[in-house]
Design a protein around this motif. Sequence first.
Motif, PDB file in Angstrom:
ATOM      1  N   THR A 144     -23.025 -42.097  -4.552  1.00 24.10           N
ATOM      2  CA  THR A 144     -22.082 -41.831  -5.643  1.00 24.10           C
ATOM      3  C   THR A 144     -21.894 -43.054  -6.527  1.00 24.10           C
ATOM      4  O   THR A 144     -21.139 -43.007  -7.492  1.00 24.10           O
ATOM      5  N   PHE A 208     -21.080 -35.984 -13.187  1.00 25.71           N
ATOM      6  CA  PHE A 208     -20.525 -36.994 -14.079  1.00 25.71           C
ATOM      7  C   PHE A 208     -19.698 -36.410 -15.219  1.00 25.71           C
ATOM      8  O   PHE A 208     -19.971 -35.311 -15.712  1.00 25.71           O
ATOM      9  N   VAL A 249     -18.225 -41.643 -13.120  1.00 24.49           N
ATOM     10  CA  VAL A 249     -17.959 -40.947 -11.860  1.00 24.49           C
ATOM     11  C   VAL A 249     -16.520 -40.425 -11.903  1.00 24.49           C
ATOM     12  O   VAL A 249     -15.593 -41.189 -12.198  1.00 24.49           O
TER      13      VAL A 249
END
Length: 475
Positions: A144, A208, A249
């Motif tokens: 991530t 995203f 993120v």
Amino acid sequence: MKLARLLVLSRVALLPALMWSAPGVCEPRPPEKSEALSIANLVEAVKDSVVNVDVQARAPSAEGSGDFFEKFFGMPNGSGGSGGLGDSETRQRIRQGEGSGFIIDANGLILTNNHVVEDAIAIRIRLNDGRQFDARVLGRDPLTDLALLKLQGDVKNLPVARLGDSDAVRVGDTVVAIGNPFGLTSSVSAGILSARARDIQSGPYDNFLQTDAAINPGNSGGPLFNDRGEVIGINTAIVGGGSGIGFAVPSSMAQKLLPQLQKGQIHRGWLGVAVQDLTPELAQALRVPMTQGAIVTDVQPGTPSADAGLRRDDILTAIDGKPIESSRALTREVGFRQPQEALTLTVYRDGKSRQLKAKLGERPDLEGNASAPPPEARAADSGRELGLSLREADPRLTPGVKGGALLVDVAPGSPAERAGLQPGMTIVEAGGKPVRGAQALTQLLKGQKPGAVVLLRVQVGKSRLLRALPIPAGS
């Protein structure tokens, strides 16, 4: 990354225009000066929580590939600093990098990107008020691109950025990015949320946020705020070519991972099933009434999916009642749950919807990230007299070496510096004996008699060098 050119963007003022309107139609009233929209108050309230992350890192053996999607570490490609190492190969492999981060705890927890601190041998945090602290990595997650740092020293009462709800932000909402592009501290840019749930093919959990707020190399790891001053994203990637498209993120993803990042280990759920998206065309061919879900294309024997009774061509439509819209959504939903967690799968099979019980296993390290665990976070100081700071060596940097002590800092004017020792070197032998780790080397050096000289064998890149370290009187 070298800045090839500067693009000066001019803002076009929107001037009031005379326009005809039909009777009874209200024209928008130009705002009074006191009503003019500004993000100045928001910026003033949150800017002190944003930090510079200065990193000395071991550079990868291959230079960047120039992919369309660029990670922006802010590190010169092919010409970074060497950290003062004498070996020519090391000068090419030890780089100075710069990124951003933000404080999430008053006692010194910093959230940033994994790619900012990956392979770091030294991390220095600079606050907006001028204070500086060393930092260590508590935990990181390459899948991530998140990392959690802990400031060292006397840290308390720091300004904190609040994590907001990224699931609540809407396309078109105002967002503000603050960071350190190209080393320009506390730069502010504003824009809107352009899109959600973007998959840029950087990992299995891509989800995203897309924004047109200007972000550049050096912004990486910095916060993306909503109009309430809450962090709803961590700026991570940009589209190459200066097109003004950036990705962050989501904060909801970071919040789910924070407890595991604090512990230094990431554990993910796993079903052991291969899936693909259910498209309208496949739905028509399979004669099913839904158009969203994940089609099971393979079930691995002996996995949680096989134990749950899943079959090929099953269509997964929900987990614990939460709709599953795609194969990516299924991967994320399972991956952010814990191993051994029980769940209920809603499956469409043979024209009927049914529910299956499953217990998740632990996701294997498919990418090879866990095969080389991160270096021990806690550095061992071998003593002020020698001027060495050590930590466990990263096996990725010293292939074929078991153990070793990575040199992360050398005090100026110390015996270590005079002996030619430099940050980034890995000490593999001391006094003719293999070094099993930082603590073992520390104990060996402390056991030496004053006036003795310890022969050290150090590894720098693929080369091994000898260094003679004198033990001063009174040490």
